[in-house]
Each structure stands twice: as C-alpha cells, then as structure tokens.
Motif scaffolding. Structure first.
Motif, PDB file in Angstrom:
ATOM      1  N   SER A   1     -15.339   1.555   0.136  1.00 45.77           N
ATOM      2  CA  SER A   1     -15.375   1.326   1.402  1.00 45.77           C
ATOM      3  C   SER A   1     -16.969   1.113   1.794  1.00 45.77           C
ATOM      4  CB  SER A   1     -14.739   2.377   2.367  1.00 45.77           C
ATOM      5  OG  SER A   1     -14.972   3.631   1.525  1.00 45.77           O
TER       6      SER A   1
ATOM      7  N   GLY B   1     -10.709  -0.062   2.633  1.00 45.30           N
ATOM      8  CA  GLY B   1     -11.081   0.512   1.196  1.00 45.30           C
ATOM      9  C   GLY B   1     -10.693   2.033   1.161  1.00 45.30           C
TER      10      GLY B   1
ATOM     11  N   THR C   1       0.968  -1.236   0.166  1.00 48.06           N
ATOM     12  CA  THR C   1       0.037   0.038  -0.002  1.00 48.06           C
ATOM     13  C   THR C   1       0.714   1.285   0.022  1.00 48.06           C
ATOM     14  OG1 THR C   1      -1.628  -1.177   1.260  1.00 48.06           O
ATOM     15  CG2 THR C   1      -1.854   1.264   1.255  1.00 48.06           C
TER      16      THR C   1
ATOM     17  N   ARG D   1      -1.978  -1.552  -3.727  1.00 55.06           N
ATOM     18  CA  ARG D   1      -1.640  -1.701  -5.088  1.00 55.06           C
ATOM     19  C   ARG D   1      -1.479  -2.920  -5.704  1.00 55.06           C
ATOM     20  NH1 ARG D   1       2.267   3.522  -6.191  1.00 55.06           N
ATOM     21  NH2 ARG D   1       0.700   4.997  -5.266  1.00 55.06           N
ATOM     22  N   SER D   2      -0.879  -3.986  -4.618  1.00 55.76           N
ATOM     23  CA  SER D   2      -0.969  -5.282  -4.962  1.00 55.76           C
ATOM     24  C   SER D   2      -1.313  -6.255  -3.869  1.00 55.76           C
ATOM     25  CB  SER D   2       0.349  -5.517  -5.696  1.00 55.76           C
ATOM     26  OG  SER D   2       1.367  -5.528  -4.825  1.00 55.76           O
TER      27      SER D   2
ATOM     28  N   PRO E   1     -12.971 -11.919  -2.128  1.00 57.39           N
ATOM     29  CA  PRO E   1     -12.122 -10.687  -2.253  1.00 57.39           C
ATOM     30  C   PRO E   1     -12.727  -9.307  -2.049  1.00 57.39           C
ATOM     31  CG  PRO E   1     -12.433 -11.916  -4.366  1.00 57.39           C
ATOM     32  CD  PRO E   1     -13.127 -12.388  -3.270  1.00 57.39           C
TER      33      PRO E   1
ATOM     34  N   PRO F   1      -6.459   1.452  -0.923  1.00 57.04           N
ATOM     35  CA  PRO F   1      -6.758   0.079  -1.283  1.00 57.04           C
ATOM     36  C   PRO F   1      -5.152  -0.004  -1.620  1.00 57.04           C
ATOM     37  CG  PRO F   1      -8.248   1.571  -2.607  1.00 57.04           C
ATOM     38  CD  PRO F   1      -7.676   2.442  -1.641  1.00 57.04           C
TER      39      PRO F   1
ATOM     40  N   SER G   1      -6.260   0.032   4.349  1.00 56.63           N
ATOM     41  CA  SER G   1      -6.393  -0.883   3.213  1.00 56.63           C
ATOM     42  C   SER G   1      -7.529  -1.782   3.271  1.00 56.63           C
ATOM     43  CB  SER G   1      -5.079  -1.689   3.205  1.00 56.63           C
ATOM     44  OG  SER G   1      -3.865  -0.733   3.168  1.00 56.63           O
TER      45      SER G   1
ATOM     46  N   GLU H   1     -10.578  -6.362  -2.108  1.00 61.46           N
ATOM     47  CA  GLU H   1      -9.429  -5.200  -2.019  1.00 61.46           C
ATOM     48  C   GLU H   1      -9.912  -4.273  -3.291  1.00 61.46           C
ATOM     49  OE1 GLU H   1      -8.796  -8.317  -2.541  1.00 61.46           O
ATOM     50  OE2 GLU H   1      -8.168  -8.443  -4.690  1.00 61.46           O
ATOM     51  N   ARG H   2     -10.830  -4.506  -4.114  1.00 60.24           N
ATOM     52  CA  ARG H   2     -11.143  -3.549  -5.228  1.00 60.24           C
ATOM     53  C   ARG H   2     -12.715  -3.131  -4.717  1.00 60.24           C
ATOM     54  NH1 ARG H   2      -6.969  -3.010  -5.800  1.00 60.24           N
ATOM     55  NH2 ARG H   2      -5.662  -4.307  -6.756  1.00 60.24           N
ATOM     56  N   LEU H   3     -13.107  -3.088  -3.703  1.00 58.67           N
ATOM     57  CA  LEU H   3     -14.545  -2.702  -3.523  1.00 58.67           C
ATOM     58  C   LEU H   3     -14.337  -1.361  -2.754  1.00 58.67           C
ATOM     59  CD1 LEU H   3     -16.430  -5.733  -1.887  1.00 58.67           C
ATOM     60  CD2 LEU H   3     -16.337  -5.059  -4.151  1.00 58.67           C
TER      61      LEU H   3
ATOM     62  N   SER I   1      -3.960  -9.697  -1.908  1.00 57.48           N
ATOM     63  CA  SER I   1      -5.317  -9.400  -2.010  1.00 57.48           C
ATOM     64  C   SER I   1      -5.760  -9.486  -0.586  1.00 57.48           C
ATOM     65  CB  SER I   1      -5.567 -10.974  -2.580  1.00 57.48           C
ATOM     66  OG  SER I   1      -5.277 -11.869  -1.475  1.00 57.48           O
TER      67      SER I   1
END
Ligand SMILES: Nc1ncnc2c1ncn2[C@@H]1O[C@H](COP(=O)(O)OP(=O)(O)OP(=O)(O)O)[C@@H](O)[C@H]1O
Ligand SMILES: [Mg+2]
Length: 233
Positions: free
Chosen positions: A72, A51, A11, A56-57, A66, A54, A48, A68-70, A59
C-alpha cells in the motif's frame, strides 16, 4: 483518460468471497461514485485498490501500470490517497502532526500544510489541538487534509459524510467540488445519495460483491426501479 482500471477482481477475507468479479473504471479529473447498501463490499473494493486487502485474482491498473501486487505504501507513492471510512485520525496527535503524517517524501505539488489550511481555515485555528478534541466535521476535514498532503492524483473517499450534520455535509459537497476543480480524480463511496449524485460524473452500484449498475448518475436520480432494486430506497 482512464486513471484507475479495476478488471474482474475477486477479493476475500480468509474464506469469505466478498468481491466476485468486480470491474470499474475511474477517469482522470472525474468523480466516480460507488453506491450500495451496507456490507455489499464497497470498503473491500477501496481496500483492494489501496493494497490493504489485495485481490486474489483480477488486475488493477493505475495510470496504465499494474498495482495489484504492490504494497500500500508503494501504491500511495504512485499517487493514490485514501480517506478511510471512520476517518481514522490519530486522537493523541495534534492537527498539525496528523497532517504531517500524510506527507510522502518525493511527492510534492499543490498541497502543503499552508494550502491545506487555506482550504480548511478551521484546521489552522485548531492546529495545536489534539485530533480527539475535534468535532466530527473537523475530523473529516483533517482526514481529507491528511490525504491531500501526499499530493494524490486519485483520492479514495470512503463514506465521508457518515455521521455528519446536514450543514456539514453541504460543506463537504463544496469541498469535493473545489478538489475536482483542481483536477483531482475522486472515487467516492457514499450512502448519502443526494450528495453522491450532486458531485458524481458517473456512478456504480454494487450489490453482494458485484457491479449491478453503471451509468449516468441522472439515471439513478430518475429511475425508481434502479433505486428500489439495487439500493432499497
Ligand atoms: N476484516 C474482515 N474480515 C471478515 N469479513 C469482513 C471484514 N471486513 C468486512 N467483512 C465482511 O465483508 C463484507 C463486505 O464488507 P465491506 O466493509 O466491504 O462493506 P461496505 O459495503 O463497505 O459496507 P458499509 O456500507 O457498512 O461500510 C461484509 O459482509 C463484512 O461483514
Ligand atoms: Mg464500508
């Protein structure tokens, strides 16, 4: 059951690489303590997960899915509650208004205005007072109550004892024990070591954006080297 599974996250704040491959697991119904000196990345880990920042890499899985792409709010709707560092209550809203803001449509359960007031009778007495009129301890109750209003499965507590008098810290310890008895899982960021070790089932220590220790809280209590090397105390 693993409720939260953070796997090798990196992050950043712009060009600052803060979390450098952090992995952490929190089990359902348990208290997972997250320790470490100032500025090592504890809050960044919390941000992180929820959200706000988030990774950058890497999970992050919550209840197997998962996240990590949602956004908050979507993470919160799945059952992750946050008590942010510094409490962040709204000073010009009343206690009741602050609590109602924590509610999420579609997430019901044990916690409502009434049950939060049962947990914190002091807040019921202060229901019409503005957030800004409360003492530090009352503000912390309010921040916890607001997070509970969303009926989370996992509560992220970022330095709840910061700035509180010892007597109030003991009350906080009792509150956390009661929350744990309800089956709530807690990730607790704390600089107050006795408090963290009293309630934690497992503990992680972060240093410079990496996990440098994971194990039984008793090891931190008894092993001077772990404390001096990783916590500087
Ligand atoms: N919004 C931001 N932009 C840039 N850098 C930041 C930002 N927030 C935090 N940092 C930096 O990231 C690093 C980690 O900060 P973080 O807040 O995660 O630490 P922490 O372990 O929670 O510390 P503390 O115990 O003081 O709360 C620090 O060096 C901090 O200065
Ligand atoms: Mg912090």
């Amino acid at each position: 059951m693993t409720l939260l599974d953070v796997d090798d996250i990196h992050t950043y704040y712009e060009h600052s690489h803060i979390l450098q491959g952090v992995s952490l697991r929190a089990e359902g119904g348990q208290v997972t303590a997250l320790l470490g000196r100032n500025g090592v990345g504890k809050t960044t880990l919390i941000r992180s997960v929820i959200g706000f920042t988030p990774p950058r890499s890497g999970s992050i899985r919550f209840a197997g899915e998962p996240i990590e792409r949602l956004a908050s709010h979507a993470i919160a709707r799945r059952g992750v509650g946050l008590v942010p560092q510094g409490r962040r209550i709204f000073p010009s809203l009343t206690v009741e208004e602050n609590l109602r803001i924590g509610g999420l449509p579609g997430r019901s359960g044990r916690w409502s205005l009434d049950t939060v007031y049962e947990l914190f009778p002091r807040l019921r007495e202060r229901t019409g007072n503005y957030g800004g009129e409360l003492s530090g301890g009352e503000q912390q109750m309010l921040a916890i109550g607001r997070a509970l209003m969303s009926n989370p499965v996992l509560l992220l507590l970022d330095e709840p004892s910061e700035g509180l008098a010892p007597l109030i810290v003991r009350e906080l310890e009792r509150t956390m024990s009661r929350l744990k008895e309800t089956g709530l899982a807690i990730v607790l960021v704390e600089q107050n070591l006795p408090l963290a070790l009293a309630v934690a089932d497992t503990a992680y220590i972060i240093s410079k954006g990496r996990v440098v220790f994971h194990g039984d809280p008793d090891i931190i209590r008894t092993d001077d080297e772990v404390r001096t090397n990783h916590l500087g105390i």
